[in-house]
Design a protein around this motif. Sequence first.
Motif, PDB file in Angstrom:
ATOM      1  N   TYR A 257       0.839  -1.205   0.000  1.00 10.45           N
ATOM      2  CA  TYR A 257       0.000   0.000   0.000  1.00 10.45           C
ATOM      3  C   TYR A 257       0.878   1.261   0.000  1.00 10.45           C
ATOM      4  CZ  TYR A 257      -3.428   3.443   1.618  1.00 10.45           C
ATOM      5  OH  TYR A 257      -4.228   4.566   1.741  1.00 10.45           O
ATOM      6  N   ILE A 258       1.913   1.262   0.823  1.00 12.88           N
ATOM      7  CA  ILE A 258       2.821   2.417   0.875  1.00 12.88           C
ATOM      8  C   ILE A 258       3.497   2.603  -0.482  1.00 12.88           C
ATOM      9  CG2 ILE A 258       4.975   3.280   1.889  1.00 12.88           C
ATOM     10  CD1 ILE A 258       4.059   1.866   4.535  1.00 12.88           C
ATOM     11  N   LYS A 259       3.941   1.507  -1.085  1.00 11.48           N
ATOM     12  CA  LYS A 259       4.626   1.574  -2.380  1.00 11.48           C
ATOM     13  C   LYS A 259       3.679   2.046  -3.485  1.00 11.48           C
ATOM     14  CE  LYS A 259       6.824  -1.309  -5.837  1.00 11.48           C
ATOM     15  NZ  LYS A 259       6.285  -2.409  -6.590  1.00 11.48           N
ATOM     16  N   GLU A 260       2.519   1.434  -3.607  1.00 15.33           N
ATOM     17  CA  GLU A 260       1.596   1.739  -4.703  1.00 15.33           C
ATOM     18  C   GLU A 260       0.902   3.087  -4.522  1.00 15.33           C
ATOM     19  OE1 GLU A 260       1.096   0.286  -7.612  1.00 15.33           O
ATOM     20  OE2 GLU A 260       2.530  -1.300  -7.154  1.00 15.33           O
ATOM     21  N   CYS A 261       0.291   3.289  -3.389  1.00 20.19           N
ATOM     22  CA  CYS A 261      -0.503   4.510  -3.168  1.00 20.19           C
ATOM     23  C   CYS A 261       0.370   5.667  -2.683  1.00 20.19           C
ATOM     24  CB  CYS A 261      -1.628   4.232  -2.189  1.00 20.19           C
ATOM     25  SG  CYS A 261      -2.703   2.883  -2.759  1.00 20.19           S
ATOM     26  N   GLY A 262       1.336   5.334  -1.843  1.00 17.01           N
ATOM     27  CA  GLY A 262       2.221   6.348  -1.304  1.00 17.01           C
ATOM     28  C   GLY A 262       3.228   6.893  -2.307  1.00 17.01           C
ATOM     29  N   SER A 263       3.309   6.302  -3.479  1.00  8.61           N
ATOM     30  CA  SER A 263       4.226   6.827  -4.496  1.00  8.61           C
ATOM     31  C   SER A 263       3.686   8.103  -5.131  1.00  8.61           C
ATOM     32  CB  SER A 263       4.501   5.768  -5.570  1.00  8.61           C
ATOM     33  OG  SER A 263       3.337   5.502  -6.306  1.00  8.61           O
ATOM     34  N   CYS A 264       2.381   8.329  -5.031  1.00  9.73           N
ATOM     35  CA  CYS A 264       1.759   9.535  -5.607  1.00  9.73           C
ATOM     36  C   CYS A 264       1.281  10.527  -4.551  1.00  9.73           C
ATOM     37  CB  CYS A 264       0.572   9.154  -6.492  1.00  9.73           C
ATOM     38  SG  CYS A 264       1.054   8.241  -7.960  1.00  9.73           S
ATOM     39  N   HIS A 265       0.911  10.026  -3.398  1.00  8.47           N
ATOM     40  CA  HIS A 265       0.384  10.887  -2.329  1.00  8.47           C
ATOM     41  C   HIS A 265       0.616  10.211  -0.984  1.00  8.47           C
ATOM     42  CE1 HIS A 265      -3.066   8.175  -1.942  1.00  8.47           C
ATOM     43  NE2 HIS A 265      -3.270   8.276  -3.246  1.00  8.47           N
ATOM     44  N   PHE A 266       0.322  10.924   0.067  1.00 10.81           N
ATOM     45  CA  PHE A 266       0.391  10.380   1.422  1.00 10.81           C
ATOM     46  C   PHE A 266      -0.413   9.080   1.459  1.00 10.81           C
ATOM     47  CE2 PHE A 266      -1.953  10.696   5.654  1.00 10.81           C
ATOM     48  CZ  PHE A 266      -0.942  10.116   6.400  1.00 10.81           C
ATOM     49  N   ALA A 267       0.161   8.041   2.005  1.00  7.35           N
ATOM     50  CA  ALA A 267      -0.541   6.761   2.159  1.00  7.35           C
ATOM     51  C   ALA A 267      -1.499   6.898   3.349  1.00  7.35           C
ATOM     52  CB  ALA A 267       0.452   5.627   2.369  1.00  7.35           C
ATOM     53  N   TYR A 268      -2.712   7.318   3.045  1.00 12.89           N
ATOM     54  CA  TYR A 268      -3.706   7.576   4.083  1.00 12.89           C
ATOM     55  C   TYR A 268      -3.992   6.323   4.902  1.00 12.89           C
ATOM     56  CZ  TYR A 268      -4.648  11.630   1.134  1.00 12.89           C
ATOM     57  OH  TYR A 268      -4.523  12.774   0.396  1.00 12.89           O
ATOM     58  N   PRO A 269      -4.079   6.462   6.224  1.00 12.66           N
ATOM     59  CA  PRO A 269      -4.458   5.312   7.036  1.00 12.66           C
ATOM     60  C   PRO A 269      -5.835   4.783   6.619  1.00 12.66           C
ATOM     61  CG  PRO A 269      -3.558   7.037   8.423  1.00 12.66           C
ATOM     62  CD  PRO A 269      -3.737   7.624   7.044  1.00 12.66           C
ATOM     63  N   ALA A 270      -5.947   3.470   6.505  1.00 12.02           N
ATOM     64  CA  ALA A 270      -7.207   2.847   6.088  1.00 12.02           C
ATOM     65  C   ALA A 270      -8.341   3.182   7.049  1.00 12.02           C
ATOM     66  CB  ALA A 270      -7.025   1.342   5.974  1.00 12.02           C
TER      67      ALA A 270
ATOM     68  N   HIS B 154      -9.000   8.084 -10.704  1.00 17.38           N
ATOM     69  CA  HIS B 154      -8.704   8.340  -9.293  1.00 17.38           C
ATOM     70  C   HIS B 154      -8.331   9.813  -9.122  1.00 17.38           C
ATOM     71  CE1 HIS B 154      -7.524   7.250  -5.238  1.00 17.38           C
ATOM     72  NE2 HIS B 154      -6.337   7.809  -5.407  1.00 17.38           N
ATOM     73  N   PHE B 155      -9.340  10.611  -8.813  1.00 17.59           N
ATOM     74  CA  PHE B 155      -9.158  12.052  -8.640  1.00 17.59           C
ATOM     75  C   PHE B 155      -8.470  12.677  -9.856  1.00 17.59           C
ATOM     76  CE2 PHE B 155      -9.540  10.168  -4.442  1.00 17.59           C
ATOM     77  CZ  PHE B 155     -10.605  10.894  -3.931  1.00 17.59           C
ATOM     78  N   GLY B 156      -8.923  12.240 -11.050  1.00 17.51           N
ATOM     79  CA  GLY B 156      -8.417  12.793 -12.305  1.00 17.51           C
ATOM     80  C   GLY B 156      -7.230  12.064 -12.896  1.00 17.51           C
ATOM     81  N   ASP B 157      -6.700  11.064 -12.187  1.00 12.97           N
ATOM     82  CA  ASP B 157      -5.553  10.295 -12.674  1.00 12.97           C
ATOM     83  C   ASP B 157      -5.935   8.829 -12.857  1.00 12.97           C
ATOM     84  OD1 ASP B 157      -3.661  12.397 -12.671  1.00 12.97           O
ATOM     85  OD2 ASP B 157      -3.345  12.155 -10.517  1.00 12.97           O
ATOM     86  N   ASN B 158      -5.179   8.138 -13.686  1.00 11.92           N
ATOM     87  CA  ASN B 158      -5.352   6.704 -13.845  1.00 11.92           C
ATOM     88  C   ASN B 158      -4.396   6.020 -12.876  1.00 11.92           C
ATOM     89  OD1 ASN B 158      -5.486   4.021 -14.547  1.00 11.92           O
ATOM     90  ND2 ASN B 158      -5.475   4.402 -16.752  1.00 11.92           N
ATOM     91  N   ALA B 159      -4.946   5.418 -11.834  1.00  7.83           N
ATOM     92  CA  ALA B 159      -4.141   4.744 -10.813  1.00  7.83           C
ATOM     93  C   ALA B 159      -4.347   3.236 -10.876  1.00  7.83           C
ATOM     94  CB  ALA B 159      -4.512   5.284  -9.436  1.00  7.83           C
ATOM     95  N   SER B 160      -4.736   2.734 -12.026  1.00  9.77           N
ATOM     96  CA  SER B 160      -5.009   1.307 -12.188  1.00  9.77           C
ATOM     97  C   SER B 160      -3.791   0.462 -11.837  1.00  9.77           C
ATOM     98  CB  SER B 160      -5.416   1.011 -13.635  1.00  9.77           C
ATOM     99  OG  SER B 160      -6.592   1.695 -13.953  1.00  9.77           O
ATOM    100  N   VAL B 161      -4.058  -0.709 -11.293  1.00 10.88           N
ATOM    101  CA  VAL B 161      -3.011  -1.661 -10.927  1.00 10.88           C
ATOM    102  C   VAL B 161      -3.415  -3.039 -11.452  1.00 10.88           C
ATOM    103  CG1 VAL B 161      -2.234  -0.416  -8.859  1.00 10.88           C
ATOM    104  CG2 VAL B 161      -4.085  -2.089  -8.662  1.00 10.88           C
ATOM    105  N   ASP B 162      -2.478  -3.974 -11.481  1.00  8.72           N
ATOM    106  CA  ASP B 162      -2.804  -5.325 -11.933  1.00  8.72           C
ATOM    107  C   ASP B 162      -3.745  -5.994 -10.931  1.00  8.72           C
ATOM    108  OD1 ASP B 162      -1.197  -7.139 -10.002  1.00  8.72           O
ATOM    109  OD2 ASP B 162       0.312  -5.716 -10.718  1.00  8.72           O
ATOM    110  N   GLU B 163      -4.382  -7.074 -11.333  1.00  7.32           N
ATOM    111  CA  GLU B 163      -5.406  -7.739 -10.525  1.00  7.32           C
ATOM    112  C   GLU B 163      -4.885  -8.221  -9.168  1.00  7.32           C
ATOM    113  OE1 GLU B 163      -9.142  -8.974  -9.402  1.00  7.32           O
ATOM    114  OE2 GLU B 163      -8.575  -7.689 -11.080  1.00  7.32           O
ATOM    115  N   LYS B 164      -3.698  -8.801  -9.128  1.00  5.23           N
ATOM    116  CA  LYS B 164      -3.139  -9.294  -7.865  1.00  5.23           C
ATOM    117  C   LYS B 164      -2.925  -8.133  -6.888  1.00  5.23           C
ATOM    118  CE  LYS B 164       0.755 -11.840  -5.925  1.00  5.23           C
ATOM    119  NZ  LYS B 164       2.054 -12.434  -6.179  1.00  5.23           N
ATOM    120  N   THR B 165      -2.379  -7.037  -7.382  1.00  6.56           N
ATOM    121  CA  THR B 165      -2.152  -5.851  -6.545  1.00  6.56           C
ATOM    122  C   THR B 165      -3.488  -5.275  -6.093  1.00  6.56           C
ATOM    123  OG1 THR B 165      -0.078  -5.386  -7.692  1.00  6.56           O
ATOM    124  CG2 THR B 165      -1.070  -3.559  -6.485  1.00  6.56           C
TER     125      THR B 165
END
Length: 168
Positions: free
Chosen positions: A31-44, A62-73
């Motif tokens: 989560y930190i790697k994928e989501c935190g690479s663009c913004h603060f990794a907000y606590p769930a 995702h707020f104007g950006d494409n944040a798609s990830v592969d199915e496993k991720t």
Amino acid sequence: MKKLIFLTFSASVLFASGLKVTVAPVNNELYIKECGSCHFAYPAGLLPSNAWNKMMNDLDNHFGDNASVDEKTFQSLSKYLNDNSAEKNMNYKRSKKIVESLTSNEIPDSISTTPYMKKKHKEIKKELITQKEVKGLFNCTACHQNAKKGIFSEEDVDIPNYGKWDKD
């Protein structure tokens, strides 16, 4: 050598500074790697699972950006967010207050649009929130110095171009 002393009480942690963890900090490296690479990794624990599901199911916008990830991720991130969502972390003050502020069918679009977050920030002048150093309520780390540790206490707020928050 200085020692960090902490006490646990109801799943909350008090740091030597006297600040209390009010939401479970992020502890998932993916989560930190994928989501935190663009913004603060907000606590769930800052959103209920229905809001995280809504967000995850619209990652291509995702707020104007494409944040798609592969199915496993996608599956791993969704599981982490759901397992640690606000309603599953009611022993933390902020998670509990966020859940309690929502109506039964309400699904917030973001953390900053929850009734609780709007109420907590209503006394702050708009120009302090929209200034370039902050940008908006979504940028928690601009003012909450220990947000990454799950600390969102008023005592820990330092607003750029204003200083320590003193609501009195």
